[in-house]
Design an enzyme around this catalytic site. Structure first.
Site, PDB file in Angstrom:
ATOM      1  N   THR A   1      13.858 123.397 152.545  1.00 32.42           N
ATOM      2  CA  THR A   1      13.264 124.154 153.660  1.00 32.42           C
ATOM      3  C   THR A   1      14.332 125.139 154.108  1.00 32.42           C
ATOM      4  OG1 THR A   1      11.794 122.433 154.429  1.00 32.42           O
ATOM      5  CG2 THR A   1      12.695 123.857 156.137  1.00 32.42           C
TER       6      THR A   1
ATOM      7  N   THR B   1      15.734 120.370 159.444  1.00 31.12           N
ATOM      8  CA  THR B   1      15.171 120.131 158.118  1.00 31.12           C
ATOM      9  C   THR B   1      15.239 118.642 157.823  1.00 31.12           C
ATOM     10  OG1 THR B   1      15.482 120.443 155.745  1.00 31.12           O
ATOM     11  CG2 THR B   1      17.424 120.791 157.123  1.00 31.12           C
TER      12      THR B   1
ATOM     13  N   ARG C   1      -1.549 118.282 155.869  1.00 26.34           N
ATOM     14  CA  ARG C   1      -0.403 117.680 156.559  1.00 26.34           C
ATOM     15  C   ARG C   1       0.504 118.777 157.116  1.00 26.34           C
ATOM     16  NH1 ARG C   1       5.362 118.226 156.127  1.00 26.34           N
ATOM     17  NH2 ARG C   1       6.353 116.320 156.844  1.00 26.34           N
TER      18      ARG C   1
ATOM     19  N   GLY D   1       9.876 115.550 158.448  1.00 27.77           N
ATOM     20  CA  GLY D   1       9.298 116.190 159.627  1.00 27.77           C
ATOM     21  C   GLY D   1       8.712 115.232 160.642  1.00 27.77           C
TER      22      GLY D   1
ATOM     23  N   ASP E   1       7.338 119.239 160.956  1.00 27.78           N
ATOM     24  CA  ASP E   1       7.999 119.637 162.213  1.00 27.78           C
ATOM     25  C   ASP E   1       8.331 121.125 162.272  1.00 27.78           C
ATOM     26  OD1 ASP E   1       9.812 119.235 160.056  1.00 27.78           O
ATOM     27  OD2 ASP E   1      11.481 119.286 161.472  1.00 27.78           O
TER      28      ASP E   1
HETATM   29  N1  ASP Z   1      10.919 119.269 157.655  1.00 29.07           N
HETATM   30  C1  ASP Z   1      10.039 119.734 156.630  1.00 29.07           C
HETATM   31  C2  ASP Z   1       8.712 119.042 156.752  1.00 29.07           C
HETATM   32  O1  ASP Z   1       8.686 117.869 157.042  1.00 29.07           O
HETATM   33  C3  ASP Z   1      10.564 119.545 155.244  1.00 29.07           C
HETATM   34  C4  ASP Z   1      12.019 119.889 155.023  1.00 29.07           C
HETATM   35  O2  ASP Z   1      12.757 120.138 155.951  1.00 29.07           O
HETATM   36  O3  ASP Z   1      12.445 119.959 153.870  1.00 29.07           O
HETATM   37  O4  ASP Z   1       7.714 119.654 156.487  1.00 29.07           O
END
Ligand code: ASP
Length: 319
Positions: A188, A239, A216, A242, A219
């Protein structure tokens, strides 16, 4: 007597200039992340430098904007645009797949000057979701758009539109075929910047978690969970898993620990990452109003970088 008076004037002038100089140090600071997760140290040197060079390039884009008197808002958007276009990262092109083999993108941006915010979730057609989030913030009275309505808004604003297959990369397709075996998030992207004018902006953009169910939402587009900015305290981009960042309102809690409990940025970030969230939850990047910064993660790795007007320019992957 006259001599004393002259001395005082000279001291006052010197004092004035030293205060000016002090105010000018650390005029800007920028931090970026390219996701936290399990990136093995046994990568080939060429893969490592591919990531490190991309992080440097992203940081340079933001630094140039800030150095030339641009705004943190522009810096954050342009840095994230670059990372969205870069196939190495799980945002824009290179986004992970849903269980039904498609891409649904989430992004948010927040301006610490007045808490104005924009966010989009489940975008499927807009090439750069962070730019759509910015338009939501600047051109609508709302904060969060999802799904079809978000795509339609992007089309209405004239943003570049792509077919959903534009986001496809072979690397993520392999992860998709591995499905649930490779559940960790990773890659991310996020950016927080403090500009010359004392404005803090935070932005985050993602394809979400590999093999997520359609619909889905994590965060990243949730203001207060994965992204937050307040000029009185700090800016944060998160990151990781989430769901955990939503349940613990991580980004907002860091800001309020500073606001109501007088925590330093470091104390507030450590409280949330080490004491509240379980080990392995992910990572955060943050800047406070004085240009102090933190990049903390509890996973094996977090792609990250920092630059500021005192000459710091660093990128890293592991601890
Ligand atoms: N936080 C992100 C999510 O849950 C994924 C990530 O940070 O890689 O969608």
């Amino acid at each position: 007597m006259k001599h004393n008076f002259l001395n005082s004037i000279i001291i006052l002038i010197l004092l004035f200039f030293s205060i000016q100089l002090d105010a000018q140090t650390n005029k800007y600071t920028i931090v970026i992340h390219g996701g936290a997760g399990g990136f093995s140290k046994n990568q080939s040197d060429s893969i490592k430098s591919l990531y490190l060079n991309s992080l440097k390039e992203a940081l340079k884009i933001g630094e140039d904007i800030l150095k030339n008197g641009g705004t943190s808002l522009d810096a954050v958007e342009k840095v994230i645009n670059y990372l969205e276009d870069n196939y190495l990262f799980n945002a824009g092109r290179g986004a992970v797949f849903t269980t039904d083999g498609k891409h649904e993108l989430d992004a948010s941006i927040m301006n610490g000057k007045d808490l104005s915010s924009g966010a989009v979730a489940g975008v499927t057609l807009i090439k750069n979701p962070i730019s759509l989030a910015r338009l939501v913030m600047e051109k609508t009275d709302n904060v969060l758009f999802a799904g079809k309505g978000a795509d339609e808004l992007g089309i209405k604003f004239g943003l570049p539109v792509v077919h959903n297959s534009y986001f496809h990369t072979d690397e993520q397709y392999k992860n998709f075929l591995n499905g649930l075996q490779k559940k960790y998030a990773g890659e991310t992207v996020g950016c927080v910047a403090l500009d010359n004018f004392g404005n803090i902006v935070a932005g985050t953009s993602t394809g979400g978690r590999n093999y997520k169910l359609p619909g889905r939402v994590g965060d990243s587009p949730i203001i207060a969970a994965g992204n937050y900015a307040d000029n009185n305290t700090c800016g944060i981009s998160a990151t990781g898993i989430g769901e955990l960042f939503i349940k613990h309102t991580v980004a907002y809690n860091i800001s309020v620990l500073m606001k109501y409990k007088n925590y330093t940025l470091k104390q507030a970030c450590e409280e949330m990452m080490y004491k509240v969230l379980p080990e392995g939850a992910g990572g955060i990047i943050a800047i406070d109003k004085n240009g102090n910064y933190e990049m903390i993660f509890t996973t094996d790795a977090m792609f990250r970088g920092v630059a500021n007007s005192s000459g710091v320019f660093e990128v890293a992957i592991w601890k």
